[in-house]
Design an enzyme around this catalytic site. Sequence first.
Site, mmCIF file in Angstrom:
data_model
loop_
_atom_site.group_PDB
_atom_site.id
_atom_site.type_symbol
_atom_site.label_atom_id
_atom_site.label_comp_id
_atom_site.label_asym_id
_atom_site.label_seq_id
_atom_site.Cartn_x
_atom_site.Cartn_y
_atom_site.Cartn_z
ATOM 1 N N ASP A 182 0.760 -1.425 0.056
ATOM 2 C CA ASP A 182 -0.117 -0.031 -0.229
ATOM 3 C C ASP A 182 0.953 1.185 0.046
ATOM 4 O OD1 ASP A 182 -2.263 -1.853 0.196
ATOM 5 O OD2 ASP A 182 -2.264 -1.652 2.153
ATOM 6 N N ARG A 316 -0.420 -8.691 -5.282
ATOM 7 C CA ARG A 316 0.600 -9.281 -4.146
ATOM 8 C C ARG A 316 1.440 -10.283 -4.830
ATOM 9 N NH1 ARG A 316 -0.475 -7.508 1.093
ATOM 10 N NH2 ARG A 316 -2.576 -6.982 1.507
ATOM 11 N N THR A 547 18.893 6.623 -20.114
ATOM 12 C CA THR A 547 19.909 5.860 -20.828
ATOM 13 C C THR A 547 19.927 4.742 -19.704
ATOM 14 O OG1 THR A 547 22.348 5.093 -21.083
ATOM 15 C CG2 THR A 547 21.897 6.902 -19.702
ATOM 16 N N SER A 549 22.191 2.661 -19.360
ATOM 17 C CA SER A 549 23.565 2.552 -18.678
ATOM 18 C C SER A 549 23.705 3.220 -17.272
ATOM 19 C CB SER A 549 24.855 2.896 -19.567
ATOM 20 O OG SER A 549 24.563 2.294 -20.808
#
Length: 789
Positions: A182, A316, A547, A549
């Site tokens: 939650d 869940r 990006t 990376s």
Amino acid sequence: MSLKRNIRRLDSIVPTAGREGSDIQFNLYKGRGVAVFTSGGDSQGMNGAVHSVVRMGIYLGCKVCFINEGYQGMVDGGDNIVEASWNSGSDIIQKGGTIIGSARCTDLRQREGRMKAAYNLIEKGITNLVVIGGDGSLIGANQFRKDWPGLVKELVDTKKITPEAAKSYPNIQIVGLVGSIDNDFCGTDMTIGTDSALQRIIESIDAVVATAQSHQRAFVVEVMGRHCGYLALVAALACEADFCFIPEWPPPVNWREILCKKLQEMRAEGQRLNIIVVAEDDDRDGTPISSDLVKDVVAKTLKYDTRVTVLGHVQRGGSPSAFDRLLGCRMGAEAVLALMEMNEESEPCVISIMVTRWYVPLMQCVERTKAVQKAMSEKDWELAVKLRGRSFQRNLETYKLLTKLRTVEKDNLSGGQNFNVAVMNVGAPAGGMNAAVRSFVRMAIVPSLYSLRYEDSFEGLANGAFKKFQWGDVTNWVMHGGSFLGTQKQLPNEKNVPLIAEQLRKHNIQALLLVGGFEAYHSTLILSKNREKYPEFCIPLCVIPCTISNNVPGTSISLGSDTAINEICTMIDKIKQSATGTKRRVFIIETMGGYCGYLATLSALASGADNAYIFEEKFTVEISLRRGSHRCKMAQGVQRYLIVRNEYANKNFTTEFVKQLFAEEGKGEFSTRINILGHAQQGGSPTPFDRNMGTKLAARALEYIITQIKESMVNGVVSTKSPERATLLGLTGRRVVFTPVEELAAETDFDKRLPCDQWWLKLRPLLRILAKHTSIYHTEAMEDTEDYD
């Protein structure tokens, strides 16, 4: 003068600073004991926390115990309290739920139940507890701690324990990890399980969108959240929902008319579907607004084919996201360290984490959480939103702006003026690019700005490939990966710079936003340095790092990196499953990232890998083989060994070389395989994290750009040569910061395309510890109280 503007959260809970940079030695707390249990509703990522508590505890020399079935197991005792071994934490990090079970316990609410629990803990020699659960579980733990001295005295009086035992266990220490989908607990940015639940919700809504478009339907999607609208609000942002019902900000009395008018307007704009997100238990003046009620209003008033989808416990389930795995791992390690350093005067605390980690007082967080509930019960909606924190407020503000359809006549940002602002993508595609562009465009249209797009990066700009955006042009962009604008890695050069300047002048561009990777940052720096020669570049320039990376200076996290890590973890999970079947196998997995080892390190930590080879940390053949841990794993436990290698980790020790090295070493004992993941790492659909971060960063960038335009306006012309008008918008710690690119140039290795300082390298010792390498671990603590929103 350095420019670093940020938004401060002045009302945040002030944490206790930890010991960042201090050394934690192997077997430092030998002989101490720690127990861990999960309580209340389960959430994805709990197993990551359990995994980390077990292995960090054993690394420190502690006896670690599992308390199965939560508080009920503590009360029942016996076989429910068992000692954990190193292998108890093996192969669980990728699993949802909790391997040690969870239960809601009524016995602990009674003193007799707490008496039994105290006796069982003393019998096992346990006085340090890591509690993983929601606010109810943490409040129960605090009450148990308060009652402990009286419980021990009563146990002595009834001769159930000896006075000597009572002296040995005079108090109990508690550290909490908030596990709840939650995200309703104040004092922590994200609770364990929230990010995974959002991924389940978005996966479901993305699937619903296809059928809704086919049949021109409206879908009402009901999500969990108890009395907190975080899941509904963030999901609505991430899926471009047309309407959202949340308990903290219920709609006005005439919500039926407002809803139907909005849906009609969207259909009139050519949209074939409508998505409405409803939080459970949402009400107005005591009258519940259920998903069925919303469906009936739409179906009867507009005659739309309307369906209800109640996601339920699907939210869940499933494998935890990379974020929740990392969250659990880092929280679990810090929880053990916090317990070991507590004394009799220490109060229970909660481990809170975003980019850094810190300790916050448990009851202070509980009181803040109760204050939200009180404000909602008193129908003080503005206070309820404020108490949720600046991040929640910013989400709500962004949602309201992005769902507006009609242009307002006058906006407080532009002052009613019309400006020409342009946006382009530069570099390799990454998740969140389209979300950022959509947000920028729609936020620009609201205050009557003219928003232009340049396609195919600087190549398209030089060739005049531009188009003015309309509201409907960016519909449904958020859910898609890649770049709809087109993106290239080409930098401005001597040949195209004059053409770029000409196009900017031709279209009277007064500000430019670049969304992309290292190339976008480098390009902005080039344009900034050419301002003396080309006055067309004397406009506000801004970069949003995007990006996979994560190799751009000035930010802790780049757009797209979360999507990439999740894709890598998904593929590694499948590879691990293959190894489980074949056994006695070494897998070497190559990730992208250039010279930056971010993807390799974090995906290794999030997937339970045994090692990660990166450019930033040198390794040799001797280091690779001398530990012998791969042989130990083949003889026991899961019987596999997993190495993640960054693509440019070492020009000589290539992936193929490492494979041959282990193949030769393992003749007759184990086999070796390689997997080069390639461009699949760029991901398909962006994660909710990347969608919403792109949305909010672009909105923030536009606000800042408009301010800069007005400050740089002279006689109706925008002109500025200030380095502070060419900035990069990044996250540093918990702050959103605009930093001049010329200032960042001094912090950049342009040859290797790397920032000189990379925060995530501090996670390397934790990776080694959890993989059974003797190492020095560095704790981290929050350096400030500012909030990313």
